[in-house]
Design an enzyme around this catalytic site. Structure first.
Site, PDB file in Angstrom:
ATOM      1  N   GLN A  33       0.827  -1.194   0.000  1.00 16.70           N
ATOM      2  CA  GLN A  33       0.000   0.000   0.000  1.00 16.70           C
ATOM      3  C   GLN A  33       0.868   1.252   0.000  1.00 16.70           C
ATOM      4  O   GLN A  33       1.967   1.261   0.544  1.00 16.70           O
ATOM      5  CB  GLN A  33      -0.926  -0.001   1.215  1.00 16.70           C
ATOM      6  CG  GLN A  33      -2.139   0.894   1.034  1.00 16.70           C
ATOM      7  CD  GLN A  33      -3.214   0.609   2.047  1.00 16.70           C
ATOM      8  OE1 GLN A  33      -3.295  -0.486   2.602  1.00 16.70           O
ATOM      9  NE2 GLN A  33      -4.061   1.586   2.304  1.00 16.70           N
TER      10      GLN A  33
ATOM     11  N   SER B 154       4.669  -6.106   2.694  1.00 17.26           N
ATOM     12  CA  SER B 154       3.402  -6.052   3.436  1.00 17.26           C
ATOM     13  C   SER B 154       2.271  -6.636   2.586  1.00 17.26           C
ATOM     14  O   SER B 154       2.236  -7.838   2.327  1.00 17.26           O
ATOM     15  CB  SER B 154       3.116  -4.613   3.865  1.00 17.26           C
ATOM     16  OG  SER B 154       2.000  -4.546   4.716  1.00 17.26           O
ATOM     17  N   LEU B 155       1.342  -5.804   2.122  1.00 14.52           N
ATOM     18  CA  LEU B 155       0.263  -6.267   1.248  1.00 14.52           C
ATOM     19  C   LEU B 155       0.800  -7.093   0.087  1.00 14.52           C
ATOM     20  O   LEU B 155       0.184  -8.079  -0.329  1.00 14.52           O
ATOM     21  CB  LEU B 155      -0.506  -5.050   0.713  1.00 14.52           C
ATOM     22  CG  LEU B 155      -1.506  -5.310  -0.404  1.00 14.52           C
ATOM     23  CD1 LEU B 155      -2.711  -6.074   0.118  1.00 14.52           C
ATOM     24  CD2 LEU B 155      -1.930  -3.996  -1.061  1.00 14.52           C
TER      25      LEU B 155
ATOM     26  N   ARG C  27      -8.894  -8.221   4.164  1.00 11.33           N
ATOM     27  CA  ARG C  27      -7.824  -7.545   4.898  1.00 11.33           C
ATOM     28  C   ARG C  27      -8.029  -6.034   4.892  1.00 11.33           C
ATOM     29  O   ARG C  27      -7.941  -5.366   5.922  1.00 11.33           O
ATOM     30  CB  ARG C  27      -6.481  -7.910   4.272  1.00 11.33           C
ATOM     31  CG  ARG C  27      -5.225  -7.357   4.979  1.00 11.33           C
ATOM     32  CD  ARG C  27      -4.010  -7.780   4.180  1.00 11.33           C
ATOM     33  NE  ARG C  27      -2.725  -7.544   4.848  1.00 11.33           N
ATOM     34  CZ  ARG C  27      -1.962  -6.489   4.654  1.00 11.33           C
ATOM     35  NH1 ARG C  27      -2.369  -5.537   3.823  1.00 11.33           N
ATOM     36  NH2 ARG C  27      -0.803  -6.361   5.278  1.00 11.33           N
TER      37      ARG C  27
ATOM     38  N   HIS D  18       0.994  -2.675  10.800  1.00  7.96           N
ATOM     39  CA  HIS D  18       2.086  -3.358  11.504  1.00  7.96           C
ATOM     40  C   HIS D  18       2.338  -2.752  12.889  1.00  7.96           C
ATOM     41  O   HIS D  18       3.479  -2.546  13.304  1.00  7.96           O
ATOM     42  CB  HIS D  18       3.361  -3.355  10.646  1.00  7.96           C
ATOM     43  CG  HIS D  18       3.145  -3.983   9.308  1.00  7.96           C
ATOM     44  ND1 HIS D  18       3.066  -5.345   9.150  1.00  7.96           N
ATOM     45  CD2 HIS D  18       2.925  -3.434   8.082  1.00  7.96           C
ATOM     46  CE1 HIS D  18       2.826  -5.614   7.869  1.00  7.96           C
ATOM     47  NE2 HIS D  18       2.729  -4.466   7.213  1.00  7.96           N
TER      48      HIS D  18
ATOM     49  N   GLN E 254       1.598 -11.504  10.200  1.00  9.37           N
ATOM     50  CA  GLN E 254       2.160 -10.410   9.408  1.00  9.37           C
ATOM     51  C   GLN E 254       1.680  -9.036   9.852  1.00  9.37           C
ATOM     52  O   GLN E 254       2.462  -8.088   9.946  1.00  9.37           O
ATOM     53  CB  GLN E 254       1.836 -10.612   7.925  1.00  9.37           C
ATOM     54  CG  GLN E 254       2.589  -9.678   6.996  1.00  9.37           C
ATOM     55  CD  GLN E 254       1.727  -9.202   5.846  1.00  9.37           C
ATOM     56  OE1 GLN E 254       0.654  -8.646   6.042  1.00  9.37           O
ATOM     57  NE2 GLN E 254       2.201  -9.431   4.642  1.00  9.37           N
TER      58      GLN E 254
END
Length: 292
Positions: free
Chosen positions: A10, A87-88, A112, A194, A243
């Site tokens: 993102q 991440s994503l 998500r 996160h 994650q």
């Protein structure tokens, strides 16, 4: 030459992304159409036309970025030996390697994004990139700032992202600037990824991940949480389960890819952020992009 594919996360979104792929590749077009059908999100109009403030919202940006990344991969003709995502982007990496299906990747990222947006409504937060300070100095500044603010991404030796409550991130940003950070840059995200603020989203998403079929990947994947290449589907699932609450160890992930023999790194999907980070972390590698 051993090739690692890097998939963006993102904040890589921009209005117009994916349009050239959609118009120029039948396979890319099929992926984007599938993604719209699976998610019910108007991906084409959001990606191609915006407006930016709608595309940037977490629940929209996440499925749009992954759809464009997988469309780029489908249009690309080349061999690869490792995958990794920021991440994503880990969901794109898992789908590219065959650990999960494209359809499951789209289903999971839609959920998500919605869960993360809801978590932010419950407890608003934000993120900022810190340029030019070492990790230890940043940790000391965060402790001084107090509240909930932590290191979320270690992107390169001189770029670390902090995440947490909006007020705590603001205090930390001021302290970091005073301590010599070259820049403290607010990120174009709408939640504190996160960080502990994502715990409600992480718990709810875990049940969806548990229901998803994970298969042995065709090539190893380097997860964000462990930064260790693996082809074990259970290890990949466990890494994905934690994650959202774990730092993205991007610098270590790049080093792991190099240790695995990767000499060529291709950012697959929108944006050029990962190419820039790779250039700062890995000397002598071929670094390219596709689909931006």
């Amino acid at each position: 030459m051993k090739t690692a594919l890097m998939f963006p996360g993102q904040a890589s979104q921009y209005v117009g992304m994916g349009k050239a792929l959609y118009e120029g590749s039948e396979r890319a077009r099929a992926v984007i159409e599938m993604a719209e059908e699976i998610t019910g999100v108007p991906i084409k109009s959001m990606c191609f036309e915006g407006p930016e403030e709608v595309l940037t919202r977490t629940e929209n940006a996440q499925p749009c970025i992954v759809a464009c990344s997988l469309a780029a991969l489908s249009a690309w003709e080349g061999e690869f030996h490792l995958t990794m995502g920021h991440s994503l982007g880990e969901y794109s990496a898992l789908a590219a390697a065959g650990a999960i299906s494209y359809e499951d990747a789209m289903r999971l990222v839609k959920t998500r994004g919605e869960l993360m947006a809801k978590a932010d409504e419950m407890r608003p937060g934000t993120m900022a990139a810190v340029v030019g300070l070492e990790e230890m100095s940043i940790r000391e500044a965060l402790e001084e700032a107090g509240g909930t603010v932590i290191i979320a991404n270690i992107n390169s030796p001189d770029q670390i992202v902090i995440s947490g409550d909006t007020d705590a991130v603001a205090r930390a940003s001021e302290i970091l600037s005073q301590r010599g950070a070259k820049r403290v840059i607010p990120l174009r995200v709408s939640a504190a990824f996160h960080s502990p603020l994502m715990e409600p989203a992480s718990k709810a998403l875990a049940s969806e991940i548990e229901k998803t079929e994970f298969r042995p990947p065709r090539v190893p994947v380097i997860p964000c949480a462990t930064a260790k290449a693996t082809a074990d589907p259970e290890e990949l699932k466990k890494a994905l389960l934690i994650q959202l609450l774990s730092p993205v160890r991007w610098t270590d992930m790049l080093r792991e890819a190099k240790n695995q023999g990767a000499e060529r790194f291709i950012e697959m999907g929108p944006g050029k952020v990962l190419q820039g980070l790779a250039k700062r972390c890995i000397e002598g590698a071929v670094i390219e992009g596709f689909g931006s």
